[in-house]
Scaffold this motif. Sequence first.
Motif, PDB file in Angstrom:
ATOM      1  N   SER A  97       0.792  -1.253   0.062  1.00 48.18           N
ATOM      2  CA  SER A  97      -0.112   0.033   0.119  1.00 48.18           C
ATOM      3  C   SER A  97       0.798   1.157   0.174  1.00 48.18           C
ATOM      4  O   SER A  97       0.514   2.022  -0.642  1.00 48.18           O
ATOM      5  CB  SER A  97      -0.893   0.019   1.302  1.00 48.18           C
ATOM      6  N   THR A 101      -5.077  -9.359  -2.730  1.00 44.76           N
ATOM      7  CA  THR A 101      -5.920  -8.473  -3.294  1.00 44.76           C
ATOM      8  C   THR A 101      -5.254  -6.896  -3.485  1.00 44.76           C
ATOM      9  O   THR A 101      -5.470  -6.397  -4.523  1.00 44.76           O
ATOM     10  CB  THR A 101      -7.314  -8.208  -2.278  1.00 44.76           C
ATOM     11  N   ILE A 102      -4.528  -6.526  -2.541  1.00 41.74           N
ATOM     12  CA  ILE A 102      -3.800  -5.117  -2.567  1.00 41.74           C
ATOM     13  C   ILE A 102      -2.824  -5.427  -3.703  1.00 41.74           C
ATOM     14  O   ILE A 102      -2.861  -4.400  -4.587  1.00 41.74           O
ATOM     15  CB  ILE A 102      -3.217  -4.792  -1.278  1.00 41.74           C
ATOM     16  N   GLY A 144      -4.220  -5.663  -7.155  1.00 40.69           N
ATOM     17  CA  GLY A 144      -4.698  -4.226  -7.682  1.00 40.69           C
ATOM     18  C   GLY A 144      -3.565  -3.204  -8.187  1.00 40.69           C
ATOM     19  O   GLY A 144      -3.589  -2.650  -9.206  1.00 40.69           O
ATOM     20  N   LYS A 145      -2.461  -3.368  -7.566  1.00 36.62           N
ATOM     21  CA  LYS A 145      -1.303  -2.502  -7.782  1.00 36.62           C
ATOM     22  C   LYS A 145      -0.573  -2.851  -9.179  1.00 36.62           C
ATOM     23  O   LYS A 145      -0.208  -2.045 -10.006  1.00 36.62           O
ATOM     24  CB  LYS A 145      -0.271  -2.523  -6.750  1.00 36.62           C
ATOM     25  N   GLN A 186      -2.176  -4.628 -11.546  1.00 38.45           N
ATOM     26  CA  GLN A 186      -3.320  -5.042 -12.299  1.00 38.45           C
ATOM     27  C   GLN A 186      -3.295  -6.259 -13.127  1.00 38.45           C
ATOM     28  O   GLN A 186      -3.597  -6.500 -14.086  1.00 38.45           O
ATOM     29  CB  GLN A 186      -3.301  -3.925 -13.542  1.00 38.45           C
ATOM     30  N   GLN A 204     -11.840 -10.542  -8.269  1.00 37.79           N
ATOM     31  CA  GLN A 204     -10.698  -9.682  -8.896  1.00 37.79           C
ATOM     32  C   GLN A 204     -10.003 -10.425  -9.872  1.00 37.79           C
ATOM     33  O   GLN A 204      -9.495 -10.128 -11.169  1.00 37.79           O
ATOM     34  CB  GLN A 204      -9.900  -9.341  -7.606  1.00 37.79           C
ATOM     35  N   ASP A 243     -11.324 -10.475 -13.316  1.00 42.52           N
ATOM     36  CA  ASP A 243     -11.080  -9.242 -14.229  1.00 42.52           C
ATOM     37  C   ASP A 243      -9.493  -9.211 -14.790  1.00 42.52           C
ATOM     38  O   ASP A 243      -9.382  -8.420 -15.743  1.00 42.52           O
ATOM     39  CB  ASP A 243     -10.952  -7.804 -13.310  1.00 42.52           C
TER      40      ASP A 243
END
Length: 248
Positions: free
Chosen positions: A77, A115-116, A119-120, A122, A158, A161
Motif C-alpha cells: 500500500s 488483493t492489494i 490491484g497495484k 493490475q 478480482q 478481471d
Amino acid sequence: MDQTQRRILGQPLPIPTTQPKKKRASMVSFFSKISWTVSLQKQEPPKNVFFILAERAQDPNAKKRHMAMRGLGAMASETPDKVKKYKKIVLDLLVHGLYDPVSADVIHESMKTLTIILGKIQGKSLGSFFIDITLQARTLLDDENDNLRYSAFVLFGQLADFAGRKWKTFFTSQVKQTQDSLLTHLQDRNPQVAKACKTTFRACSPYLKERKENSFQSEADQRNPKLCRQLSHYHPELLQFLYANRIL
C-alpha cells in the motif's frame, strides 16, 4: 428506602474487570503489532524491511508468519514500487501463505495482501501463480470461516478481471465449477459475504455464457435452467443483468 439500599445507591457501581482486561489485552496486542511494522519501516530502508518480512513469512511461528503477511500488505500500500520490484518473491510468499496448513489468520492475511498487490500490478505477469491463487480462492469460497469466505469472494472476483486471454479457458472452467457456490452464497448467513458474492457473481457472469456451438439450438435450450430458476426466485435483478448483457 432502608439503610442497606441507601448504602448501595450511594456507592459507585462495581466495574467488571474480566472482560475489559481481555479487550484491553487484545487492543494492546493489536496496536503493538501495528507499531512493530511502523517502527520497522522507520528503522530500516524499504529493501531491508522487505527481506526481513520475507524471512518472517517463512517462520515456523504462525503469529510471525501472520504479521509478515500483514507487513507485506502495508508495504504494497505504501511503497508499491518496491513490491513490484520483488513481485515474484512476494507472490511466491503469499501463495505459500494462501496454502498455510495451520493458521487461518495467515491464509486470511495472505488473501487480503494478494488483493492489494493484484490491484497495484493490475494482474499483469502472474504466470502460473494465477492458477495457484484461483484454485485456493475457489476452495475457500465454501469455508466455514466468514472472514475467509468474504476475502475469497473478493479475490475470486478480482481474478475474473485479470484472467485475460491467456487464462480465459482455465478460469471459465473454474467459474463453471463454482456456480453452485455462487448461487448458494448469494443467500449467505453473513450479509457482507452475500454482498461480496453478488459483486463476484457479476464479475464472473461473462464466464457463465454458454458456447453456441449448434446454431440450430433454440435460445431457450442454450440457457442454464438451474441458474435461471434460482436467480428468478431470489435475485431477479441479477437475472435481468445476465439477459441484458446477453450472457443468458
